[in-house]
Design an enzyme around this catalytic site. Structure first.
Site, PDB file in Angstrom:
ATOM      1  CE  LYS A 195      -3.504   0.391  -0.109  1.00  0.00           C
ATOM      2  NZ  LYS A 195      -4.490   0.664  -1.123  1.00  0.00           N
ATOM      3  CG  HIS A 322     -10.716  -3.773  -3.062  1.00  0.00           C
ATOM      4  ND1 HIS A 322     -11.850  -3.511  -2.331  1.00  0.00           N
ATOM      5  CD2 HIS A 322      -9.798  -2.883  -2.643  1.00  0.00           C
ATOM      6  CE1 HIS A 322     -11.615  -2.489  -1.512  1.00  0.00           C
ATOM      7  NE2 HIS A 322     -10.376  -2.086  -1.688  1.00  0.00           N
TER       8      HIS A 322
HETATM    9  O1  GKR Z   1      -7.090  -0.480   4.131  1.00  0.00           O
HETATM   10  O2  GKR Z   1      -6.176   1.466   3.936  1.00  0.00           O
HETATM   11  C1  GKR Z   1      -6.664   0.471   3.462  1.00  0.00           C
HETATM   12  C2  GKR Z   1      -6.739   0.335   1.963  1.00  0.00           C
HETATM   13  O3  GKR Z   1      -6.145   1.436   1.351  1.00  0.00           O
HETATM   14  C3  GKR Z   1      -8.156   0.158   1.506  1.00  0.00           C
HETATM   15  O4  GKR Z   1      -8.969   1.163   2.032  1.00  0.00           O
HETATM   16  C4  GKR Z   1      -8.298   0.161   0.015  1.00  0.00           C
HETATM   17  O5  GKR Z   1      -9.656   0.153  -0.316  1.00  0.00           O
HETATM   18  O6  GKR Z   1      -7.188  -1.986   0.026  1.00  0.00           O
HETATM   19  C5  GKR Z   1      -7.768  -1.034  -0.680  1.00  0.00           C
HETATM   20  C6  GKR Z   1      -7.231  -0.809  -2.055  1.00  0.00           C
HETATM   21  O7  GKR Z   1      -6.735  -1.744  -2.646  1.00  0.00           O
HETATM   22  O8  GKR Z   1      -7.358   0.292  -2.601  1.00  0.00           O
HETATM   23 MG    MG Z   2      -6.467  -0.632  -4.474  1.00  0.00          MG
END
Ligand code: GKR
Ligand code: MG
Length: 424
Positions: A195, A322
């Protein structure tokens, strides 16, 4: 296995729960101390119970409760009736999903997000009545194990004012490699997703390169949630083209993604600019994305996610999955869907390793060699632990959170924080 009557819906319970979550960083801020989820239980007059799981932002819970009150009497095999009841119950009030997604997504209609947990619960009931797993109701499992990816996050060592968690700080490339080593050794993952969107792009690239050096045989991805300009995205794609299996949402919107796609042969993936059926036509026309990340919570349940799989196949787009932070009912549903979707060939995302609390009884879902074995018992194949459900509901009542607010929480700690628009 014997076939029995499923019966009609007699009662539906909607239980919001909260479970502890580490301070995981993303483009819009940081995860709060608790994740909110809702567990849906659909009871029938034949004594069966079907399970579903979804978001728990306050507006979403209110909509779920309204639908729960309208469902008794419905036939558990009548999925069209479910959609009709949801549309009629929401009436004109379908604008916005009522689930904030931490401020990352704007969903134009709530119908799909509200239908989803009930649809999953009905499939669970159908499977229980027929004595067949949900994957059979989706066309049959084409794989008996579903691979997931290690989902790495930059993170603080602990929530301010709380003890450090067991993962420690995740800021430097070395710390992220250590995080990956732990995930890979505990779960056996063969794919790794980082991420991004948190630090300067150069720092995040160096993290990916450190991961590539440490895990030369793993499939790698980075997802900055649209933090980068088109120009930055093109530079990243150029530098990581031999390193990544796909680049996820480097830049916001279909036109931006299409522009990046013109300049790279690296597949671009999204769970941000294609989040509803109406986005598929413009995305295909612009050749903006090569991989769509499905998500049954958002796309209206398991059957509509299977339909999305078919559309991706038709237009030659790849399919991945996702995840948001979730519990075991969702993991079971994701696993059945992935098992029964032939073209879902990438390892699915999951936040599962970040969680320390659960509502299902242990043993049904295990990760071995990075994959979850598809349950073969009736329905989803998972059972609620009623004591754990009550405990996590109490935690919801006490914790005071009523929505996902990554930016607002971040600003309680870093008052001048603004969602990242990293430039390079
Ligand atoms: O859990 O912070 C998180 C992710 O950024 C999530 O909110 C996203 O929706 O995992 C996700 C993504 O692939 O964009
Ligand atoms: Mg994503």
């Amino acid at each position: 296995m014997s076939v029995r009557e499923a019966g009609r819906i007699s009662r539906v319970t909607v239980t919001p729960v909260a479970f502890r979550d580490p301070p995981l960083l993303n483009v819009v801020g940081v995860h709060q101390p608790y994740v909110l989820r809702t567990i849906v239980q659909v009871h029938t007059d034949e004594g069966l119970v079907g399970l579903g799981e979804t978001y728990a932002d306050q507006g979403h819970v209110r909509r779920l409760e309204a639908v729960a009150a309208a469902l008794p009497g419905a036939d558990v095999f009548d999925q069209h009736a479910l959609r009709r009841i949801v549309s009629e119950t929401l009436g004109a009030a379908t604008g916005g999903a009522g689930a904030s997604f931490g401020g990352m997504l704007e969903v134009s209609s709530a119908v799909d997000t509200v239908v989803s947990p009930f649809e999953v619960a009905l499939l669970d009931l159908q499977g229980k009545a027929l004595g067949r797993p949900v994957s059979d109701l989706l066309g049959g499992a084409v794989r008996d194990r579903v691979p997931y990816s290690a989902y790495l996050f930059y993170k603080w060592a602990g929530h301010p004012g709380h003890d450090e968690d067991t993962w420690g700080e995740g800021r430097t490339p070395e710390q992220l490699v250590a995080q990956a080593r732990r995930m890979v050794s505990e779960y056996g993952f063969t794919a790794i997703k980082l991420k991004g969107g948190v630090y300067e792009p150069r720092h995040e690239l160096e993290t990916v390169e450190a991961l590539a050096a440490a895990f030369p045989d793993h499939a790698l991805r980075i997802d900055p949630n649209g933090a980068w300009t088109v120009e930055t995205s093109i530079k990243v794609a150029d530098r990581l083209s031999g390193v990544l299996e796909y680049l996820e949402d480097p830049t916001p919107g279909i036109p931006g993604m299409a522009e990046v796609a013109k300049h790279t042969s690296l597949p671009l993936a999204t769970n941000m600019c294609v989040i509803a059926f109406e986005h598929l036509k413009p995305a295909v026309a612009a050749d903006a994305v090569q991989v769509v990340l499905s998500d049954h919570h958002l796309w209206g349940g398991l059957r509509r996610s299977a339909l999305l799989g078919g559309i991706c196949e038709t237009f030659g787009m790849g399919l991945s999955m996702h995840s948001n932070s979730h519990l075991g009912v969702s993991l079971a549903a994701m696993t059945h869907l992935a098992a029964a979707t032939p073209n879902l060939t990438y390892a699915c995302d999951t936040h599962y390793p970040w969680k320390t609390e659960e509502v299902i009884k242990p043993g049904a879902l295990q990760f071995t060699d990075g994959a979850v074995t598809v349950p073969t018992g009736p329905g989803l194949g998972v059972e609620l632990d009623e004591d754990a459900l009550a405990m996590l509901h109490e935690q919801y009542v006490r914790c005071g959170q009523r929505g996902r607010e990554d930016t607002a929480y971040m600003r309680t700690i870093v008052p001048d924080f603004t969602p990242n628009t990293a430039r390079w």
